[in-house]
Design a protein around this motif. Structure first.
Motif, PDB file in Angstrom:
ATOM      1  N   LEU A 293      19.385  -2.941  11.908  1.00 39.05           N
ATOM      2  CA  LEU A 293      19.820  -1.747  12.003  1.00 39.05           C
ATOM      3  C   LEU A 293      18.832  -1.467  10.787  1.00 39.05           C
ATOM      4  CD1 LEU A 293      23.640  -0.847  12.618  1.00 39.05           C
ATOM      5  CD2 LEU A 293      20.953  -1.149  14.386  1.00 39.05           C
ATOM      6  N   LEU A 294      18.614  -2.025   9.725  1.00 38.95           N
ATOM      7  CA  LEU A 294      17.106  -1.729   8.382  1.00 38.95           C
ATOM      8  C   LEU A 294      16.371  -1.037   9.107  1.00 38.95           C
ATOM      9  CD1 LEU A 294      17.856  -4.685   6.628  1.00 38.95           C
ATOM     10  CD2 LEU A 294      19.165  -2.522   6.544  1.00 38.95           C
ATOM     11  N   PRO A 295      16.168  -0.177   8.496  1.00 38.02           N
ATOM     12  CA  PRO A 295      14.227   0.527   8.996  1.00 38.02           C
ATOM     13  C   PRO A 295      12.991  -0.503   8.440  1.00 38.02           C
ATOM     14  CG  PRO A 295      15.013   1.895   7.207  1.00 38.02           C
ATOM     15  CD  PRO A 295      16.600   0.472   7.499  1.00 38.02           C
ATOM     16  N   VAL A 296      12.085  -0.284   8.753  1.00 37.38           N
ATOM     17  CA  VAL A 296      10.801  -1.238   8.234  1.00 37.38           C
ATOM     18  C   VAL A 296      10.501  -0.601   7.218  1.00 37.38           C
ATOM     19  CG1 VAL A 296       8.163  -1.184   8.664  1.00 37.38           C
ATOM     20  CG2 VAL A 296       9.933  -0.442  10.837  1.00 37.38           C
ATOM     21  N   GLU A 297      11.254   0.832   6.678  1.00 36.13           N
ATOM     22  CA  GLU A 297      10.827   0.780   4.932  1.00 36.13           C
ATOM     23  C   GLU A 297      11.165  -1.014   4.073  1.00 36.13           C
ATOM     24  OE1 GLU A 297      11.522   3.584   7.068  1.00 36.13           O
ATOM     25  OE2 GLU A 297       9.424   4.201   7.564  1.00 36.13           O
ATOM     26  N   LYS A 298      12.404  -0.152   4.507  1.00 42.08           N
ATOM     27  CA  LYS A 298      14.109  -1.263   3.686  1.00 42.08           C
ATOM     28  C   LYS A 298      13.124  -2.391   4.276  1.00 42.08           C
ATOM     29  CE  LYS A 298      17.679  -2.261   1.503  1.00 42.08           C
ATOM     30  NZ  LYS A 298      17.644  -1.987  -0.004  1.00 42.08           N
ATOM     31  N   LEU A 299      12.686  -3.326   5.499  1.00 39.99           N
ATOM     32  CA  LEU A 299      12.454  -4.564   5.306  1.00 39.99           C
ATOM     33  C   LEU A 299      10.990  -4.877   4.372  1.00 39.99           C
ATOM     34  CD1 LEU A 299      12.725  -4.822   9.333  1.00 39.99           C
ATOM     35  CD2 LEU A 299      14.324  -5.690   7.662  1.00 39.99           C
TER      36      LEU A 299
ATOM     37  N   LYS B  91       7.090  -4.975   9.888  1.00 40.92           N
ATOM     38  CA  LYS B  91       6.337  -4.871  11.337  1.00 40.92           C
ATOM     39  C   LYS B  91       6.812  -6.076  12.196  1.00 40.92           C
ATOM     40  CE  LYS B  91       3.344  -0.730  10.041  1.00 40.92           C
ATOM     41  NZ  LYS B  91       1.475  -0.481  10.274  1.00 40.92           N
ATOM     42  N   MET B  92       5.493  -6.833  12.150  1.00 38.17           N
ATOM     43  CA  MET B  92       6.193  -8.283  12.863  1.00 38.17           C
ATOM     44  C   MET B  92       7.715  -8.973  13.328  1.00 38.17           C
ATOM     45  SD  MET B  92       3.696 -10.651  11.450  1.00 38.17           S
ATOM     46  CE  MET B  92       4.127 -12.152  12.705  1.00 38.17           C
ATOM     47  N   LEU B  93       8.856  -7.885  12.268  1.00 38.79           N
ATOM     48  CA  LEU B  93      10.263  -8.838  12.652  1.00 38.79           C
ATOM     49  C   LEU B  93      10.844  -7.503  13.048  1.00 38.79           C
ATOM     50  CD1 LEU B  93      12.561  -9.397  12.067  1.00 38.79           C
ATOM     51  CD2 LEU B  93      12.971  -8.594   9.992  1.00 38.79           C
ATOM     52  N   ARG B  94      10.058  -5.721  13.060  1.00 35.96           N
ATOM     53  CA  ARG B  94      11.091  -4.673  13.271  1.00 35.96           C
ATOM     54  C   ARG B  94      10.676  -5.059  14.872  1.00 35.96           C
ATOM     55  NH1 ARG B  94      15.372  -2.776  12.730  1.00 35.96           N
ATOM     56  NH2 ARG B  94      15.513  -3.269  14.002  1.00 35.96           N
ATOM     57  N   GLU B  95       9.319  -5.232  15.523  1.00 37.53           N
ATOM     58  CA  GLU B  95       8.305  -5.260  16.902  1.00 37.53           C
ATOM     59  C   GLU B  95       9.641  -6.256  17.675  1.00 37.53           C
ATOM     60  OE1 GLU B  95       4.757  -5.350  16.824  1.00 37.53           O
ATOM     61  OE2 GLU B  95       4.197  -3.522  15.910  1.00 37.53           O
ATOM     62  N   PHE B  96       9.980  -7.456  16.526  1.00 32.94           N
ATOM     63  CA  PHE B  96      10.709  -8.364  17.768  1.00 32.94           C
ATOM     64  C   PHE B  96      12.093  -8.072  17.621  1.00 32.94           C
ATOM     65  CE2 PHE B  96      12.899 -11.652  17.148  1.00 32.94           C
ATOM     66  CZ  PHE B  96      13.013 -12.790  18.897  1.00 32.94           C
ATOM     67  N   LEU B  97      12.506  -7.265  16.602  1.00 29.15           N
ATOM     68  CA  LEU B  97      14.014  -6.886  16.945  1.00 29.15           C
ATOM     69  C   LEU B  97      14.151  -5.345  18.008  1.00 29.15           C
ATOM     70  CD1 LEU B  97      15.464  -6.819  13.427  1.00 29.15           C
ATOM     71  CD2 LEU B  97      15.836  -8.731  14.766  1.00 29.15           C
ATOM     72  N   ASP B  98      13.170  -5.045  17.968  1.00 28.96           N
ATOM     73  CA  ASP B  98      13.201  -3.951  19.146  1.00 28.96           C
ATOM     74  C   ASP B  98      12.650  -3.877  20.253  1.00 28.96           C
ATOM     75  OD1 ASP B  98      14.283  -2.583  17.074  1.00 28.96           O
ATOM     76  OD2 ASP B  98      12.192  -1.260  16.076  1.00 28.96           O
ATOM     77  N   ALA B  99      12.088  -5.091  21.096  1.00 25.13           N
ATOM     78  CA  ALA B  99      11.550  -5.158  22.412  1.00 25.13           C
ATOM     79  C   ALA B  99      12.234  -5.922  23.169  1.00 25.13           C
ATOM     80  CB  ALA B  99      10.618  -7.091  22.154  1.00 25.13           C
ATOM     81  N   LYS B 100      11.576  -5.143  23.922  1.00 26.01           N
ATOM     82  CA  LYS B 100      12.688  -5.304  25.313  1.00 26.01           C
ATOM     83  C   LYS B 100      12.778  -7.147  25.804  1.00 26.01           C
ATOM     84  CE  LYS B 100      13.215   0.173  25.493  1.00 26.01           C
ATOM     85  NZ  LYS B 100      13.183   1.047  27.162  1.00 26.01           N
ATOM     86  N   CYS B 101      13.881  -6.199  26.419  1.00 31.03           N
ATOM     87  CA  CYS B 101      14.001  -7.887  27.191  1.00 31.03           C
ATOM     88  C   CYS B 101      13.597  -7.247  28.974  1.00 31.03           C
ATOM     89  CB  CYS B 101      15.045  -8.802  27.570  1.00 31.03           C
ATOM     90  SG  CYS B 101      16.078  -9.350  25.741  1.00 31.03           S
ATOM     91  N   PRO B 102      12.854  -8.356  29.648  1.00 27.64           N
ATOM     92  CA  PRO B 102      12.232  -8.271  30.842  1.00 27.64           C
ATOM     93  C   PRO B 102      13.017  -7.748  31.966  1.00 27.64           C
ATOM     94  CG  PRO B 102      11.244 -10.088  30.356  1.00 27.64           C
ATOM     95  CD  PRO B 102      11.862  -9.670  28.463  1.00 27.64           C
ATOM     96  N   THR B 103      13.102  -7.218  32.700  1.00 26.24           N
ATOM     97  CA  THR B 103      14.647  -7.370  33.732  1.00 26.24           C
ATOM     98  C   THR B 103      14.438  -8.117  34.351  1.00 26.24           C
ATOM     99  OG1 THR B 103      14.322  -4.721  33.837  1.00 26.24           O
ATOM    100  CG2 THR B 103      15.189  -5.834  35.892  1.00 26.24           C
TER     101      THR B 103
END
Length: 878
Positions: A847-853, A864-876
């Motif tokens: 839940l941490l924002p990019v600025e805090k990370l 950004k690498m960690l945030r994009e990985f955590l927010d990436a959607k899983c394929p259906t």
């Protein structure tokens, strides 16, 4: 006590600093130690006895019946005794047996009051080195007390000359300056022992023709192996003689020379070293064991060594197998049938295919057969010549056998006990059966066991059925061995027809009954037990079945202490045998060792101080030690003062090695504690797990190393795995030609690679020797804070309330979550700890924002690498 023993004590007491006493093999060290104890008074302080074996402890503690003084019985200080109880014992002024590991820990932790120990008695001084724990104890005791003495004893003079100036180095590490040499040819010793000698009968027993042939073949094979070993040009050829090859120490000398270059040697050279040890055993077992047991041992060699051995393909080696087989049986080519003789019932068994027919007749024992082709198995069962002589001597000396055994309590000065001395317990048991039964019956029993063992292997008998009356615990000589289907032209193997005849004989075995006989007053003693039995049984007749120089000296001392006793000694030698040659060579070797020690004593230089006390090796921790040049630094034309003393926290179990001693020699302060994590703590962040090469392989095999590294990584920032080699061995796992490119589950290199891949923070340190390890530790501790003893002890130990302090808080971490965190994109070894400090769980991290990370991870890119990985959607999923 004999006069020469009193003189030894008098010479030893002249120097208040102590000394080293070297005696001939067999002269009683326990008597000298017991005499020193009689002179001890509790007001002087406690007297500690180190490095005593179990047999030496029992001999020292046993009261001497000829002494009028009340003996001082030493007691053991167990390691599990609480520390405050041990401190009270040290202050009591009594005499104690103590292990070096316990004593050095108590000395370093000040549990031993400096004035409470008056001296040390060190036994088996030939085992001491500069880095041994006993030398560590002597150095610490010298720094604590100037009045304490050190007195060392040994009866292994040949071991005191192994290496360069070994006797002088031992004296220096013990801080003594007197060397007392008492060989058998000393005037006082020879005068006391020869004043009332026993009646000695030297019985020379001729060897059988087959035994002489086997001995000659073994010696020729040994000489051929030595010639091949000389071709390597990597061994001192002066020591490579057949006479030296008869001794067990020969293997150690050759291996010690080759150890530094062992990884560069070829397979043939390495196998030659092993073959020399095997050939020495063949010579020894030839005169110790019966013909059937000897054949069984050769069968095991045929299977266990096979094509790997060099000696087995020597020109004369085939005679060993052929003659050993002829001592037991002969497989004779005959016409038509195979005849198996049953000597008890005087019947024969004809074997035609799978059919057995019974027939009677006197021609069976003579090997008479029918007219068709086949194999006749003729039993030979050659009896040991010494056993026959022993039985004759038994009947001559025992005229009225007593029933039952004679105990030590009802013995007298005119005891009629006969003591038979053998090298091992197996020989004692077999000779006892020969006395009770007959040598032929004993050989028949061994022959039956041999046949039934072969039948078990081919399923003719149940392999899980225990064989009765078979002694266990004799290593490779137990059980049966596999039968190879070798060609009949090869004398080392067993042909198929001969194999069938053996199995047929096994199927016809009938158990022979043995009539119980009254046991004569005979006691059997195995030299491998290393006990003082002469004063217990007080025999009147001694039969030395396997001559040994050490026991010969014990007999001489026993008779000199009892001059009025009538004692008759029989020495049984095989004439013109390697046994006789080894006995005579051992006497020459001991005399040569004493001559060398006498020369060393006249030339050695032991430095002393103004008070006449030995200085010995100095360390930085001693007040009067000389500071080495590399420990000083120049600053503005002057010299900087020495910084504070380095401190190393050491686990108690590590005092079984010599590394703590070497660290102390380098000037480091050693703090012994019980550590749950690691072996050495160098700083609040550096923990070291030390592994020798043997321990490394064992730790990988048991999985213990994985757990140890896992706990180090959990609690320390810099976990270190120290792989330490021996100084006298090669600094390599294996030769470069043995290293392959492929990963193997059995390769030690592959296992280390997997360990490092699984634990990226683990640091591997390779050390050539213990002295190199001390230098590595000093460099690792540079610019580091000193470790805290109390914190190091608490690491890995949960508190009673479950709360862990900040310095050991890693125990509260979720290790699975940590492993997952470190595998996320953008997370590295340098930023995963700030992430752990900045959030309480993986859910909070998500839940941490990019600025805090970016603030926690030290940059926008990894955040950004960690945030994009955590927010990436899983394929259906379809």
């Amino acid at each position: 006590m004999l006069p020469f023993q009193e003189q030894i004590i008098s010479d030893l007491l002249e120097d208040s600093n102590g000394g080293v006493v070297v005696l001939s093999s067999g002269l009683p060290i326990h008597t000298l130690v017991a005499s020193v104890l009689l002179l001890h008074h509790p007001s002087q302080g406690s007297l500690l006895i180190l490095s005593a074996s179990d047999s030496q402890k029992s001999s020292i503690s046993r009261p001497n019946p000829s002494s009028s003084h009340n003996p001082i019985i030493p007691t053991d200080i167990p390691g599990d005794l609480p520390s405050h109880h041990r401190t009270a014992l040290y202050s009591s002024g009594a005499v104690f047996f103590v292990t070096p590991r316990i004593l050095i820990a108590d000395l370093l932790t000040a549990r031993v009051p400096p004035s409470s120990v008056c001296g040390l008695l060190i036994l088996n001084a030939h085992r001491l080195t500069d880095t041994s724990t006993e030398a560590f104890i002597a150095r610490i005791l010298r720094s604590l007390s100037r009045t304490a003495y050190v007195r060392a004893f040994t009866d292994r003079p040949h071991a005191m000359i192994a290496g360069f100036a070994k006797a002088e180095r031992i004296m220096k590490c013990l801080y003594v300056r007197r060397l007392h040499l008492w060989p058998r040819f000393h005037v006082l010793v020879s005068g006391d022992l020869e004043q009332a000698p026993p009646e000695v009968v030297d019985v020379r027993v001729p060897m059988t023709l087959a035994m002489r042939g086997i001995q000659q073949a073994v010696l020729e094979t040994m000489d051929a192996c030595l010639k091949e070993l000389r071709k390597t040009n990597k061994v001192d050829v002066e020591d490579l003689t057949v006479e030296n090859g008869l001794f067990k120490s020969f293997d150690e000398v050759v291996r010690r020379q080759l150890d530094p270059i062992w990884h560069t040697l070829g397979k043939k050279t390495k196998q030659l070293v092993s073959d020399l040890r095997t050939l020495r055993k063949l010579l020894d077992y030839l005169v110790r064991y019966d013909a059937v047991t000897y054949l069984k041992y050769l069968d095991t060699l045929r299977v266990s060594e096979g094509v790997r051995s060099v000696w087995i393909f020597a020109e004369s080696s085939y005679k060993i197998f052929e003659l050993a087989k002829k001592r037991v049986y002969q497989a004779v080519q005959a016409a038509g049938v195979r005849v198996i003789a049953n000597r008890k019932s005087n019947k024969r068994r004809r074997v035609n295919g799978d059919n057995l027919k019974e027939d009677t007749g006197s021609d069976v024992n003579n090997g008479t057969i029918d007219a068709n082709a086949g194999v006749v198995l003729e039993e030979v069962l050659e009896e040991a010549p010494k056993c026959k002589v022993l039985r004759v001597k038994n009947h001559k000396n025992i005229t009225s056998p007593k029933e039952g055994s004679v105990s030590a309590d009802n013995r007298g000065d005119n005891s009629d006990i006969i003591l038979v001395v053998c090298k091992d317990e197996r020989s004692c048991l077999q000779l006892e059966e020969c006395i009770m039964k007959s040598p032929h019956q004993v050989m028949r029993q061994e022959w039956e066991k041999y046949l039934l063992g072969k039948a078990e292997l081919l399923g003719l008998r149940k392999s899980n059925k225990k064989r009765a009356h078979e002694p266990k615990g004799f290593g490779i000589l137990d059980g049966a061995v596999a039968i190879g289907s070798s060609d009949s032209s090869d004398p080392r193997g067993i042909s198929k027809q001969e194999n069938a005849a053996l199995l047929a004989a096994a199927s016809e075995i009938s158990c022979l009954g043995s009539d119980a006989k009254s046991i004569p007053p005979i006691q059997f003693y195995a030299l491998e037990k290393d006990e003082r039995v002469l004063d217990i049984w007080r025999p009147s007749v001694i039969i030395v079945y396997h001559p040994d120089v050490t026991f010969v000296r014990e007999i001489e001392v026993y008779k000199a202490e009892n001059p009025s006793m009538k004692l008759k000694v029989y020495f049984l030698f095989y004439e013109n045998s390697a046994e006789l040659q080894k006995f005579e060579a051992s006497i020459r070797r001991e005399n040569t060792a004493f001559e060398s020690l006498i020369r060393q004593k006249s030339l050695m230089m032991i430095p002393v101080d103004q008070d006449g006390r030995c200085i010995g090796p100095t360390t930085l921790s001693e007040p009067n030690s000389v500071v080495p040049q590399n420990s000083l630094t120049r600053k503005a034309g002057g010299r900087k003062a020495i910084e504070k003393e380095m401190q190393v926290i050491v686990d108690m179990r590590e005092f079984m090695s010599s590394l703590p001693n070497v660290l102390h020699q380098k000037g480091m302060k050693i703090v012994p504690v019980v550590l749950e994590v690691g072996d050495y703590v160098l700083s609040p962040f550096i923990c070291v797990e030390r592994k020798s090469i043997v321990d490394l392989f064992q730790s990988f095999a048991s999985g213990r190393l994985y757990h140890q590294v896992e706990t180090m990584i959990r609690y320390y920032r810099i976990p270190v795995l120290l792989i330490e080699f021996s100084q006298d061995k090669s600094f390599s796992f294996q030769s470069s030609s043995d290293l392959g490119d492929d990963i193997s589950a059995t390769s030690i290199i592959s296992k280390l690679s997997l360990l490092v891949l699984h634990f990226p923070r683990l640091r591997l340190v390779w050390s050539r020797s213990m002295h190199a390890t001390a230098e590595i530790f000093a460099s690792l501790k540079a610019n580091q804070d000193e470790p805290d003893e109390h914190k190091a002890v608490r690491v890995g130990v949960p508190s009673e309330d479950g709360i862990v302090e900040d310095d050991v808080r890693a125990e509260n971490y979720n290790t699975s979550a940590i492993e997952l965190l470190r595998r996320l994109p953008g997370v590295t070894d340098s930023n995963y700890r700030p992430l752990m400090d900045g959030c309480q769980s993986l859910a909070e991290l998500a839940l941490l924002p990019v600025e805090k990370l970016a603030e926690l991870m030290g940059g926008q890119k990894p955040a950004k690498m960690l945030r994009e990985f955590l927010d990436a959607k899983c394929p259906t999923m379809p």
